[in-house]
Write a protein that holds these residues in place. Structure first.
Motif, PDB file in Angstrom:
ATOM      1  N   PRO A 167       0.836  -1.211   0.000  1.00  9.41           N
ATOM      2  CA  PRO A 167       0.000   0.000   0.000  1.00  9.41           C
ATOM      3  C   PRO A 167       0.866   1.255   0.000  1.00  9.41           C
ATOM      4  O   PRO A 167       1.861   1.317   0.726  1.00  9.41           O
ATOM      5  CB  PRO A 167      -0.790  -0.109   1.310  1.00  9.41           C
ATOM      6  CG  PRO A 167       0.045  -0.983   2.182  1.00  9.41           C
ATOM      7  CD  PRO A 167       0.816  -1.903   1.294  1.00  9.41           C
ATOM      8  N   ALA A 204      -1.516  -2.035  -3.287  1.00  5.76           N
ATOM      9  CA  ALA A 204      -2.531  -2.935  -2.718  1.00  5.76           C
ATOM     10  C   ALA A 204      -1.884  -3.789  -1.643  1.00  5.76           C
ATOM     11  O   ALA A 204      -0.660  -3.789  -1.496  1.00  5.76           O
ATOM     12  CB  ALA A 204      -3.093  -3.842  -3.809  1.00  5.76           C
ATOM     13  N   LYS A 205      -2.729  -4.531  -0.929  1.00  7.64           N
ATOM     14  CA  LYS A 205      -2.202  -5.466   0.068  1.00  7.64           C
ATOM     15  C   LYS A 205      -2.454  -6.883  -0.393  1.00  7.64           C
ATOM     16  O   LYS A 205      -3.519  -7.183  -0.969  1.00  7.64           O
ATOM     17  CB  LYS A 205      -2.919  -5.259   1.400  1.00  7.64           C
ATOM     18  CG  LYS A 205      -2.364  -4.139   2.204  1.00  7.64           C
ATOM     19  CD  LYS A 205      -2.937  -4.236   3.605  1.00  7.64           C
ATOM     20  CE  LYS A 205      -2.569  -3.034   4.413  1.00  7.64           C
ATOM     21  NZ  LYS A 205      -3.393  -2.924   5.601  1.00  7.64           N
ATOM     22  N   VAL A 206      -1.508  -7.753  -0.113  1.00  6.87           N
ATOM     23  CA  VAL A 206      -1.702  -9.170  -0.441  1.00  6.87           C
ATOM     24  C   VAL A 206      -2.555  -9.804   0.650  1.00  6.87           C
ATOM     25  O   VAL A 206      -2.286  -9.612   1.843  1.00  6.87           O
ATOM     26  CB  VAL A 206      -0.333  -9.879  -0.545  1.00  6.87           C
ATOM     27  CG1 VAL A 206      -0.503 -11.384  -0.554  1.00  6.87           C
ATOM     28  CG2 VAL A 206       0.400  -9.398  -1.791  1.00  6.87           C
ATOM     29  N   PHE A 227      16.897  -1.712   9.037  1.00  8.52           N
ATOM     30  CA  PHE A 227      17.358  -0.672   8.119  1.00  8.52           C
ATOM     31  C   PHE A 227      18.866  -0.820   7.920  1.00  8.52           C
ATOM     32  O   PHE A 227      19.373  -0.848   6.797  1.00  8.52           O
ATOM     33  CB  PHE A 227      17.017   0.716   8.681  1.00  8.52           C
ATOM     34  CG  PHE A 227      16.993   1.752   7.617  1.00  8.52           C
ATOM     35  CD1 PHE A 227      15.806   2.145   7.050  1.00  8.52           C
ATOM     36  CD2 PHE A 227      18.171   2.298   7.133  1.00  8.52           C
ATOM     37  CE1 PHE A 227      15.787   3.075   6.022  1.00  8.52           C
ATOM     38  CE2 PHE A 227      18.169   3.222   6.112  1.00  8.52           C
ATOM     39  CZ  PHE A 227      16.969   3.617   5.560  1.00  8.52           C
TER      40      PHE A 227
END
Ligand SMILES: Cc1cc2nc3c(=O)[nH]c(=O)nc-3n(C[C@H](O)[C@H](O)[C@H](O)COP(=O)(O)OP(=O)(O)OC[C@H]3O[C@@H](n4cnc5c(N)ncnc54)[C@H](O)[C@@H]3O)c2cc1C
Length: 481
Positions: free
Chosen positions: A34, A198-200, A376
Protein backbone atom coordinates in the motif's frame (compact mmCIF):
# COMPACT_ATOMS: atom_id res chain seq x y z
CA UNK A 1 11.11 -14.96 -14.73
CA UNK A 2 8.45 -13.01 -12.79
CA UNK A 3 9.69 -11.91 -9.35
CA UNK A 4 6.90 -10.96 -6.96
CA UNK A 5 7.85 -8.98 -3.85
CA UNK A 6 5.26 -8.61 -1.11
CA UNK A 7 5.89 -5.48 0.95
CA UNK A 8 7.34 -2.05 0.22
CA UNK A 9 9.57 -1.33 3.21
CA UNK A 10 13.36 -1.16 3.22
CA UNK A 11 13.84 -4.94 2.89
CA UNK A 12 11.49 -5.25 -0.10
CA UNK A 13 12.81 -2.16 -1.90
CA UNK A 14 16.52 -2.87 -1.42
CA UNK A 15 16.02 -6.47 -2.58
CA UNK A 16 14.28 -5.20 -5.71
CA UNK A 17 17.16 -2.76 -6.21
CA UNK A 18 19.73 -5.57 -5.96
CA UNK A 19 17.69 -7.69 -8.37
CA UNK A 20 17.82 -4.98 -11.04
CA UNK A 21 21.38 -5.87 -11.99
CA UNK A 22 20.62 -9.57 -12.15
CA UNK A 23 17.58 -9.52 -14.43
CA UNK A 24 17.47 -10.97 -17.95
CA UNK A 25 15.72 -8.88 -20.64
CA UNK A 26 12.40 -10.70 -20.21
CA UNK A 27 12.43 -10.75 -16.39
CA UNK A 28 10.17 -8.53 -14.31
CA UNK A 29 9.79 -7.43 -10.69
CA UNK A 30 6.39 -6.67 -9.18
CA UNK A 31 6.36 -4.88 -5.82
CA UNK A 32 3.06 -5.10 -3.98
CA UNK A 33 2.33 -2.82 -1.03
CA UNK A 34 0.00 0.00 0.00
CA UNK A 35 1.26 3.43 -0.96
CA UNK A 36 0.50 4.87 2.51
CA UNK A 37 2.77 2.26 4.14
CA UNK A 38 0.73 2.20 7.35
CA UNK A 39 2.78 0.84 10.26
CA UNK A 40 5.97 0.72 8.23
CA UNK A 41 8.89 0.28 10.62
CA UNK A 42 11.13 1.72 7.93
CA UNK A 43 9.43 5.13 7.98
CA UNK A 44 9.54 5.29 11.77
CA UNK A 45 13.23 4.37 11.99
CA UNK A 46 15.95 6.82 13.01
CA UNK A 47 17.62 5.25 10.89
CA UNK A 48 20.78 4.60 12.85
CA UNK A 49 23.40 2.29 11.44
CA UNK A 50 24.56 0.99 14.80
CA UNK A 51 26.48 -2.20 15.47
CA UNK A 52 28.64 -1.64 18.52
CA UNK A 53 26.29 0.96 20.02
CA UNK A 54 23.62 -1.77 20.13
CA UNK A 55 25.74 -4.17 22.20
CA UNK A 56 24.58 -4.97 25.72
CA UNK A 57 26.11 -6.82 28.62
CA UNK A 58 24.51 -10.10 27.53
CA UNK A 59 25.33 -9.88 23.81
CA UNK A 60 27.65 -12.14 21.83
CA UNK A 61 27.42 -15.10 24.21
CA UNK A 62 26.30 -17.66 21.62
CA UNK A 63 27.41 -18.55 18.10
CA UNK A 64 24.04 -17.37 16.77
CA UNK A 65 24.41 -13.97 18.37
CA UNK A 66 28.00 -13.69 17.17
CA UNK A 67 26.92 -14.47 13.62
CA UNK A 68 24.10 -11.92 13.87
CA UNK A 69 26.63 -9.34 15.04
CA UNK A 70 28.95 -10.29 12.17
CA UNK A 71 26.13 -9.49 9.73
CA UNK A 72 25.58 -6.15 11.42
CA UNK A 73 29.28 -5.37 11.35
CA UNK A 74 29.44 -6.27 7.66
CA UNK A 75 26.43 -4.04 6.92
CA UNK A 76 28.22 -1.05 8.54
CA UNK A 77 31.05 -1.51 6.07
CA UNK A 78 28.65 -1.83 3.12
CA UNK A 79 26.63 1.36 3.68
CA UNK A 80 28.92 4.02 2.17
CA UNK A 81 29.19 2.15 -1.16
CA UNK A 82 25.57 1.10 -1.03
CA UNK A 83 24.44 4.69 -0.59
CA UNK A 84 26.76 5.78 -3.41
CA UNK A 85 25.23 3.05 -5.62
CA UNK A 86 21.73 4.38 -4.90
CA UNK A 87 22.74 7.93 -5.74
CA UNK A 88 24.34 6.83 -8.99
CA UNK A 89 21.33 4.72 -9.94
CA UNK A 90 18.93 7.59 -9.21
CA UNK A 91 21.00 9.82 -11.49
CA UNK A 92 18.81 12.66 -12.85
CA UNK A 93 15.91 11.56 -10.68
CA UNK A 94 17.76 11.98 -7.39
CA UNK A 95 15.35 13.39 -4.79
CA UNK A 96 16.11 16.99 -3.86
CA UNK A 97 17.00 16.03 -0.31
CA UNK A 98 19.84 13.81 -1.51
CA UNK A 99 21.33 16.15 -4.04
CA UNK A 100 24.85 15.35 -3.03
CA UNK A 101 26.82 12.48 -1.70
CA UNK A 102 28.65 13.60 1.40
CA UNK A 103 29.49 10.91 3.91
CA UNK A 104 32.27 13.02 5.32
CA UNK A 105 30.85 16.51 5.12
CA UNK A 106 27.20 15.99 5.93
CA UNK A 107 24.60 14.93 3.41
CA UNK A 108 21.78 12.46 3.35
CA UNK A 109 24.09 10.05 5.17
CA UNK A 110 26.48 10.97 7.96
CA UNK A 111 28.55 9.28 10.64
CA UNK A 112 29.68 9.87 14.22
CA UNK A 113 27.61 8.47 17.08
CA UNK A 114 27.98 9.62 20.69
CA UNK A 115 27.00 7.06 23.32
CA UNK A 116 26.37 8.74 26.66
CA UNK A 117 26.30 7.11 30.09
CA UNK A 118 24.10 9.00 32.55
CA UNK A 119 22.24 8.11 35.73
CA UNK A 120 18.72 8.85 34.49
CA UNK A 121 17.74 5.16 34.59
CA UNK A 122 19.74 2.54 36.48
CA UNK A 123 22.93 0.45 36.46
CA UNK A 124 21.87 -1.51 33.34
CA UNK A 125 23.04 1.56 31.40
CA UNK A 126 26.51 1.33 33.02
CA UNK A 127 26.83 -2.41 32.30
CA UNK A 128 25.81 -1.90 28.69
CA UNK A 129 28.09 1.09 28.23
CA UNK A 130 31.01 -0.99 29.60
CA UNK A 131 30.08 -3.84 27.23
CA UNK A 132 30.13 -1.46 24.23
CA UNK A 133 33.59 -0.15 25.19
CA UNK A 134 34.92 -3.66 25.84
CA UNK A 135 33.67 -4.95 22.48
CA UNK A 136 35.04 -1.94 20.57
CA UNK A 137 38.44 -2.62 22.14
CA UNK A 138 38.22 -6.35 21.46
CA UNK A 139 37.46 -5.73 17.78
CA UNK A 140 40.08 -3.00 17.62
CA UNK A 141 37.57 -0.40 16.39
CA UNK A 142 38.23 3.30 16.38
CA UNK A 143 36.41 5.17 19.13
CA UNK A 144 37.30 7.92 21.60
CA UNK A 145 36.30 8.76 25.11
CA UNK A 146 35.04 12.34 25.02
CA UNK A 147 34.16 14.89 27.63
CA UNK A 148 30.34 14.98 27.56
CA UNK A 149 30.52 18.78 27.74
CA UNK A 150 32.13 18.77 24.29
CA UNK A 151 29.30 16.89 22.55
CA UNK A 152 27.67 19.28 20.05
CA UNK A 153 24.08 20.22 20.94
CA UNK A 154 24.19 18.23 24.19
CA UNK A 155 22.65 20.28 27.01
CA UNK A 156 20.97 17.85 29.42
CA UNK A 157 19.31 18.78 32.69
CA UNK A 158 21.91 18.98 35.48
CA UNK A 159 20.69 15.86 37.26
CA UNK A 160 20.74 13.83 34.08
CA UNK A 161 24.11 14.84 32.72
CA UNK A 162 26.40 12.06 31.57
CA UNK A 163 29.66 11.34 33.38
CA UNK A 164 31.07 9.25 30.54
CA UNK A 165 30.68 9.34 26.77
CA UNK A 166 32.33 7.86 23.70
CA UNK A 167 32.31 8.76 20.04
CA UNK A 168 32.05 5.85 17.61
CA UNK A 169 33.31 7.37 14.41
CA UNK A 170 31.95 5.06 11.74
CA UNK A 171 28.42 4.46 13.02
CA UNK A 172 26.04 6.65 11.07
CA UNK A 173 22.41 7.32 10.19
CA UNK A 174 20.19 8.36 7.32
CA UNK A 175 16.82 9.93 6.79
CA UNK A 176 14.76 6.79 6.04
CA UNK A 177 12.10 8.77 4.17
CA UNK A 178 14.71 10.09 1.74
CA UNK A 179 16.14 6.61 1.23
CA UNK A 180 12.68 5.20 0.51
CA UNK A 181 11.99 8.10 -1.86
CA UNK A 182 15.25 7.40 -3.64
CA UNK A 183 14.55 3.67 -3.95
CA UNK A 184 10.98 4.31 -5.13
CA UNK A 185 12.31 6.71 -7.75
CA UNK A 186 14.98 4.33 -9.04
CA UNK A 187 12.57 1.42 -9.25
CA UNK A 188 9.69 3.39 -10.78
CA UNK A 189 11.94 4.59 -13.58
CA UNK A 190 12.90 1.04 -14.53
CA UNK A 191 10.69 -0.48 -17.21
CA UNK A 192 11.10 -3.99 -15.77
CA UNK A 193 9.60 -2.96 -12.44
CA UNK A 194 5.93 -2.52 -11.64
CA UNK A 195 4.39 -1.28 -8.36
CA UNK A 196 0.94 -2.37 -7.25
CA UNK A 197 -0.74 -0.18 -4.63
CA UNK A 198 -2.53 -2.94 -2.72
CA UNK A 199 -2.20 -5.47 0.07
CA UNK A 200 -1.70 -9.17 -0.44
CA UNK A 201 -4.38 -11.25 1.18
CA UNK A 202 -2.81 -14.69 0.69
CA UNK A 203 -0.64 -16.99 -1.39
CA UNK A 204 -2.22 -19.41 -3.82
CA UNK A 205 -0.54 -22.82 -3.98
CA UNK A 206 -0.17 -25.05 -7.04
CA UNK A 207 1.17 -28.61 -6.90
CA UNK A 208 4.81 -27.63 -7.20
CA UNK A 209 4.95 -24.33 -5.35
CA UNK A 210 3.31 -20.93 -5.04
CA UNK A 211 1.44 -20.01 -8.18
CA UNK A 212 0.18 -16.52 -7.37
CA UNK A 213 -0.93 -14.12 -4.68
CA UNK A 214 -4.47 -12.90 -4.17
CA UNK A 215 -4.78 -9.22 -3.29
CA UNK A 216 -7.32 -7.94 -0.77
CA UNK A 217 -9.35 -6.70 -3.76
CA UNK A 218 -9.39 -10.36 -4.98
CA UNK A 219 -7.16 -9.69 -7.97
CA UNK A 220 -4.73 -12.51 -8.71
CA UNK A 221 -1.06 -11.77 -9.49
CA UNK A 222 0.87 -14.77 -10.72
CA UNK A 223 4.63 -15.18 -10.62
CA UNK A 224 7.58 -17.57 -10.60
CA UNK A 225 9.40 -16.64 -7.42
CA UNK A 226 8.01 -14.83 -4.37
CA UNK A 227 9.59 -12.81 -1.56
CA UNK A 228 7.50 -12.25 1.55
CA UNK A 229 8.90 -9.03 3.02
CA UNK A 230 5.94 -7.22 4.53
CA UNK A 231 7.50 -6.74 7.96
CA UNK A 232 5.40 -7.47 11.02
CA UNK A 233 2.37 -8.38 8.85
CA UNK A 234 4.18 -11.41 7.41
CA UNK A 235 2.75 -13.68 10.12
CA UNK A 236 -0.74 -12.57 9.16
CA UNK A 237 -0.18 -13.24 5.47
CA UNK A 238 1.19 -16.71 6.23
CA UNK A 239 -1.75 -17.50 8.51
CA UNK A 240 -4.30 -16.43 5.92
CA UNK A 241 -2.54 -18.51 3.26
CA UNK A 242 -2.79 -21.75 5.27
CA UNK A 243 0.46 -23.03 3.81
CA UNK A 244 2.03 -26.17 5.16
CA UNK A 245 4.89 -24.26 6.82
CA UNK A 246 5.86 -24.27 10.45
CA UNK A 247 6.93 -20.71 11.12
CA UNK A 248 7.19 -19.17 14.58
CA UNK A 249 4.98 -16.21 15.56
CA UNK A 250 5.95 -12.75 14.35
CA UNK A 251 4.89 -9.94 16.68
CA UNK A 252 4.44 -6.22 16.20
CA UNK A 253 7.17 -4.40 18.14
CA UNK A 254 5.13 -1.22 18.27
CA UNK A 255 7.54 1.71 18.34
CA UNK A 256 7.05 5.46 18.42
CA UNK A 257 9.55 8.05 17.23
CA UNK A 258 9.10 11.83 17.05
CA UNK A 259 10.30 14.28 14.46
CA UNK A 260 10.99 17.67 16.06
CA UNK A 261 12.04 20.98 14.61
CA UNK A 262 14.43 22.95 16.79
CA UNK A 263 15.38 26.07 14.78
CA UNK A 264 17.94 27.34 17.28
CA UNK A 265 19.55 24.00 18.02
CA UNK A 266 20.60 22.27 14.81
CA UNK A 267 21.74 18.74 15.57
CA UNK A 268 24.94 17.39 14.05
CA UNK A 269 25.44 13.92 15.45
CA UNK A 270 23.56 10.97 16.77
CA UNK A 271 23.49 11.15 20.57
CA UNK A 272 22.15 8.06 22.31
CA UNK A 273 22.21 6.09 25.53
CA UNK A 274 23.06 2.40 25.50
CA UNK A 275 20.15 -0.03 25.25
CA UNK A 276 17.96 -0.06 28.36
CA UNK A 277 15.52 -2.61 29.74
CA UNK A 278 12.63 -3.06 27.31
CA UNK A 279 13.93 -0.79 24.53
CA UNK A 280 16.86 0.98 23.00
CA UNK A 281 17.13 3.86 25.47
CA UNK A 282 16.75 7.44 24.30
CA UNK A 283 18.37 8.90 21.20
CA UNK A 284 18.36 12.09 19.16
CA UNK A 285 19.43 11.85 15.53
CA UNK A 286 19.74 14.59 12.90
CA UNK A 287 16.82 14.21 10.51
CA UNK A 288 18.39 15.41 7.33
CA UNK A 289 16.20 17.66 5.10
CA UNK A 290 18.15 19.13 2.20
CA UNK A 291 21.85 19.62 1.52
CA UNK A 292 21.54 23.38 1.20
CA UNK A 293 19.64 23.91 4.44
CA UNK A 294 20.67 24.06 8.09
CA UNK A 295 19.59 20.79 9.56
CA UNK A 296 17.26 21.67 12.39
CA UNK A 297 15.01 18.61 12.36
CA UNK A 298 15.75 15.92 14.93
CA UNK A 299 14.38 12.42 15.28
CA UNK A 300 13.76 11.32 18.86
CA UNK A 301 13.29 7.63 19.62
CA UNK A 302 12.07 5.19 20.56
CA UNK A 303 9.49 3.29 22.55
CA UNK A 304 8.70 -0.40 22.19
CA UNK A 305 6.05 -2.86 23.25
CA UNK A 306 5.17 -6.20 21.69
CA UNK A 307 1.71 -7.02 20.48
CA UNK A 308 0.22 -9.79 18.34
CA UNK A 309 -2.01 -7.14 16.75
CA UNK A 310 -1.10 -3.87 15.04
CA UNK A 311 -1.56 -0.57 16.89
CA UNK A 312 -2.25 2.33 14.55
CA UNK A 313 -1.69 5.30 16.84
CA UNK A 314 0.96 6.30 19.36
CA UNK A 315 0.21 5.83 23.03
CA UNK A 316 0.06 9.21 24.77
CA UNK A 317 2.35 7.82 27.47
CA UNK A 318 5.01 6.87 24.91
CA UNK A 319 4.99 10.36 23.38
CA UNK A 320 5.14 12.01 26.82
CA UNK A 321 7.99 9.77 27.94
CA UNK A 322 10.06 10.30 24.79
CA UNK A 323 9.67 14.07 25.02
CA UNK A 324 10.51 14.18 28.70
CA UNK A 325 13.56 11.94 28.25
CA UNK A 326 14.84 13.90 25.25
CA UNK A 327 14.46 17.22 27.07
CA UNK A 328 16.03 15.96 30.29
CA UNK A 329 18.74 13.70 28.92
CA UNK A 330 19.74 15.26 25.59
CA UNK A 331 18.92 18.93 25.36
CA UNK A 332 16.73 20.99 27.69
CA UNK A 333 16.17 23.51 24.90
CA UNK A 334 14.03 20.95 23.09
CA UNK A 335 11.28 22.26 25.38
CA UNK A 336 10.75 24.90 22.69
CA UNK A 337 10.99 22.51 19.76
CA UNK A 338 8.03 22.08 17.42
CA UNK A 339 6.47 18.67 16.92
CA UNK A 340 6.54 17.88 13.19
CA UNK A 341 5.44 14.26 13.13
CA UNK A 342 4.64 11.31 15.39
CA UNK A 343 5.70 8.05 13.75
CA UNK A 344 4.31 4.65 14.68
CA UNK A 345 6.10 1.64 13.21
CA UNK A 346 5.87 -2.09 13.81
CA UNK A 347 9.27 -3.72 14.32
CA UNK A 348 8.89 -7.25 12.97
CA UNK A 349 9.84 -9.28 16.06
CA UNK A 350 9.95 -13.07 16.13
CA UNK A 351 9.39 -15.26 19.16
CA UNK A 352 13.11 -16.06 19.44
CA UNK A 353 14.04 -12.43 18.54
CA UNK A 354 16.21 -13.43 15.53
CA UNK A 355 15.27 -12.67 11.90
CA UNK A 356 13.62 -15.06 9.46
CA UNK A 357 15.77 -15.05 6.34
CA UNK A 358 15.92 -17.53 3.51
CA UNK A 359 14.17 -20.08 1.34
CA UNK A 360 11.31 -22.16 2.66
CA UNK A 361 10.40 -25.77 1.97
CA UNK A 362 8.11 -24.37 -0.74
CA UNK A 363 10.81 -24.02 -3.38
CA UNK A 364 9.79 -20.66 -4.84
CA UNK A 365 9.02 -18.83 -1.58
CA UNK A 366 11.70 -16.77 0.16
CA UNK A 367 11.00 -14.93 3.43
CA UNK A 368 12.80 -11.89 4.83
CA UNK A 369 11.40 -10.41 8.02
CA UNK A 370 11.90 -10.39 11.80
CA UNK A 371 14.64 -7.77 11.64
CA UNK A 372 13.32 -6.12 14.80
CA UNK A 373 15.51 -3.16 15.68
CA UNK A 374 18.14 -3.16 12.96
CA UNK A 375 16.54 -4.02 9.63
CA UNK A 376 17.36 -0.67 8.12
CA UNK A 377 21.01 -1.07 8.99
CA UNK A 378 21.13 -4.68 7.74
CA UNK A 379 19.31 -3.99 4.49
CA UNK A 380 22.33 -3.75 2.12
CA UNK A 381 23.40 -7.22 3.21
CA UNK A 382 19.97 -8.85 3.57
CA UNK A 383 18.95 -7.54 0.15
CA UNK A 384 22.08 -8.95 -1.46
CA UNK A 385 21.39 -12.38 0.00
CA UNK A 386 17.65 -12.36 -0.72
CA UNK A 387 18.21 -11.29 -4.33
CA UNK A 388 20.72 -14.14 -4.77
CA UNK A 389 18.27 -16.65 -3.31
CA UNK A 390 15.48 -15.41 -5.58
CA UNK A 391 17.80 -15.94 -8.56
CA UNK A 392 18.49 -19.51 -7.42
CA UNK A 393 22.04 -18.75 -6.27
CA UNK A 394 23.65 -19.92 -3.05
CA UNK A 395 24.54 -17.66 -0.13
CA UNK A 396 26.64 -18.05 3.02
CA UNK A 397 25.56 -21.43 4.42
CA UNK A 398 25.62 -20.03 7.94
CA UNK A 399 22.50 -18.01 7.07
CA UNK A 400 20.71 -21.35 7.56
CA UNK A 401 20.64 -20.58 11.27
CA UNK A 402 17.95 -17.99 10.48
CA UNK A 403 15.96 -20.26 8.11
CA UNK A 404 12.28 -19.30 8.34
CA UNK A 405 11.20 -22.82 9.32
CA UNK A 406 13.86 -23.34 11.97
CA UNK A 407 13.05 -24.49 15.45
CA UNK A 408 12.76 -21.61 17.90
CA UNK A 409 16.29 -20.70 19.00
CA UNK A 410 16.50 -21.18 22.76
CA UNK A 411 20.04 -20.36 23.78
CA UNK A 412 19.29 -18.26 26.83
CA UNK A 413 19.55 -20.38 29.98
CA UNK A 414 16.75 -20.45 32.53
CA UNK A 415 18.90 -18.79 35.21
CA UNK A 416 20.22 -16.07 32.91
CA UNK A 417 16.70 -15.33 31.69
CA UNK A 418 15.47 -14.80 35.26
CA UNK A 419 18.45 -12.57 36.08
CA UNK A 420 18.18 -10.51 32.89
CA UNK A 421 14.38 -10.41 33.14
CA UNK A 422 14.54 -8.88 36.63
CA UNK A 423 17.21 -6.38 35.55
CA UNK A 424 15.19 -5.44 32.51
CA UNK A 425 11.93 -4.92 34.43
CA UNK A 426 13.66 -2.86 37.11
CA UNK A 427 15.37 -0.77 34.43
CA UNK A 428 12.02 -0.17 32.73
CA UNK A 429 10.56 1.11 35.99
CA UNK A 430 13.54 3.37 36.70
CA UNK A 431 13.09 4.84 33.21
CA UNK A 432 9.56 5.76 34.23
CA UNK A 433 10.36 7.45 37.52
CA UNK A 434 10.42 4.50 39.96
CA UNK A 435 11.95 5.56 43.29
CA UNK A 436 12.07 2.89 46.01
CA UNK A 437 11.89 4.30 49.53
CA UNK A 438 14.91 2.25 50.60
CA UNK A 439 17.00 -0.83 49.79
CA UNK A 440 14.47 -3.18 51.44
CA UNK A 441 11.75 -1.99 49.13
CA UNK A 442 14.02 -2.50 46.11
CA UNK A 443 14.73 -6.06 47.29
CA UNK A 444 11.03 -6.77 47.79
CA UNK A 445 10.29 -5.57 44.27
CA UNK A 446 13.09 -7.73 42.87
CA UNK A 447 11.83 -10.76 44.78
CA UNK A 448 8.34 -10.15 43.41
CA UNK A 449 9.67 -10.07 39.85
CA UNK A 450 11.74 -13.21 40.50
CA UNK A 451 8.67 -15.09 41.79
CA UNK A 452 6.56 -14.01 38.81
CA UNK A 453 9.26 -14.95 36.32
CA UNK A 454 9.94 -18.34 37.96
CA UNK A 455 6.20 -19.09 37.90
CA UNK A 456 5.93 -18.04 34.26
CA UNK A 457 8.89 -20.23 33.27
CA UNK A 458 7.39 -23.17 35.12
CA UNK A 459 3.95 -22.57 33.56
CA UNK A 460 5.27 -22.56 29.97
CA UNK A 461 7.67 -25.45 30.61
CA UNK A 462 10.79 -23.29 30.31
CA UNK A 463 12.89 -25.42 32.65
CA UNK A 464 16.08 -25.77 30.64
CA UNK A 465 15.72 -22.60 28.57
CA UNK A 466 14.81 -19.01 29.28
CA UNK A 467 12.31 -16.46 28.00
CA UNK A 468 13.96 -13.42 26.35
CA UNK A 469 13.02 -10.37 28.47
CA UNK A 470 11.18 -8.58 25.67
CA UNK A 471 8.95 -11.64 25.17
CA UNK A 472 7.79 -11.90 28.80
CA UNK A 473 4.39 -10.35 28.14
CA UNK A 474 3.80 -12.45 25.02
CA UNK A 475 4.40 -15.65 27.07
CA UNK A 476 2.31 -14.31 29.96
CA UNK A 477 -0.64 -13.70 27.66
CA UNK A 478 -0.31 -17.03 25.87
CA UNK A 479 0.68 -15.57 22.49
CA UNK A 480 4.06 -17.31 22.67
CA UNK A 481 4.51 -20.92 23.78
C1 LIG B 1 10.61 3.51 16.08
C2 LIG B 1 11.54 2.63 15.32
C3 LIG B 1 12.89 2.96 15.25
C4 LIG B 1 13.78 2.14 14.54
N1 LIG B 1 15.08 2.53 14.42
C5 LIG B 1 15.93 1.79 13.68
C6 LIG B 1 17.26 2.21 13.48
O1 LIG B 1 17.68 3.24 13.98
N2 LIG B 1 18.09 1.43 12.71
C7 LIG B 1 17.64 0.27 12.13
O2 LIG B 1 18.42 -0.39 11.44
N3 LIG B 1 16.37 -0.15 12.32
C8 LIG B 1 15.51 0.57 13.07
N4 LIG B 1 14.24 0.14 13.27
C9 LIG B 1 13.86 -1.19 12.75
C10 LIG B 1 13.64 -1.13 11.27
O3 LIG B 1 12.80 -0.06 11.00
C11 LIG B 1 13.04 -2.45 10.77
O4 LIG B 1 13.88 -3.52 11.15
C12 LIG B 1 12.90 -2.45 9.24
O5 LIG B 1 12.43 -1.21 8.79
C13 LIG B 1 11.96 -3.53 8.78
O6 LIG B 1 11.76 -3.36 7.39
P1 LIG B 1 10.69 -4.19 6.58
O7 LIG B 1 10.82 -3.79 5.18
O8 LIG B 1 10.85 -5.65 6.91
O9 LIG B 1 9.29 -3.80 7.21
P2 LIG B 1 8.40 -2.43 7.10
O10 LIG B 1 9.25 -1.24 7.02
O11 LIG B 1 7.46 -2.51 8.23
O12 LIG B 1 7.70 -2.60 5.72
C14 LIG B 1 6.66 -3.50 5.49
C15 LIG B 1 5.77 -2.92 4.42
O13 LIG B 1 4.86 -3.93 4.00
C16 LIG B 1 3.60 -3.34 3.80
N5 LIG B 1 2.57 -4.37 3.99
C17 LIG B 1 1.97 -4.77 5.13
N6 LIG B 1 1.09 -5.73 4.88
C18 LIG B 1 1.13 -5.98 3.56
C19 LIG B 1 0.45 -6.88 2.71
N7 LIG B 1 -0.46 -7.74 3.20
N8 LIG B 1 0.75 -6.87 1.39
C20 LIG B 1 1.68 -6.01 0.91
N9 LIG B 1 2.33 -5.13 1.66
C21 LIG B 1 2.07 -5.11 2.98
C22 LIG B 1 3.51 -2.25 4.84
O14 LIG B 1 2.58 -1.25 4.45
C23 LIG B 1 4.94 -1.75 4.90
O15 LIG B 1 5.11 -0.63 4.06
C24 LIG B 1 13.31 0.94 13.95
C25 LIG B 1 11.96 0.61 14.02
C26 LIG B 1 11.09 1.45 14.70
C27 LIG B 1 9.63 1.09 14.75
Amino acid sequence: MKHIIIGNGIIALTTAFKLLNMLGPADTITIIGPIDRTGSATLAAAAMLNSFAEIDAHSLKSDTDLYHFELSHQATRMWPDFEMGLIEAANYHLPLGCAKYAVHSGGCFDQGTYVINNAAADQVDDQNFDAIVKTLKKFNKKFDFVDPKDIPNYYPAQRNRAMRAILIHNEGWLNPRLVVEMLDTILRHNSQVRFINAKVDKFIMAVDGIDAVMLENKKIISGDVFLLANGAMAGNTLKQSELDLNIQPIFHGVGVSLELKAPDFPHENCIRTPNRGGACGIYAVPFFQRPDQINNHILIGASNFLSPEPFFHARAGSVAHLLESAINEINENLFDAQMVRVNVGWRPTTQDTYPLLGRTSIGNLVIATGTKRNGFHLSPLISEMMAALMMGEDVDKRLGVFAPERKIIRELSHDDAIKIGIESLISQHYQHGYKPSNIRMEKLVQEGFRRDLEELHYKVGALDWGIPPELINMYKRGHAR
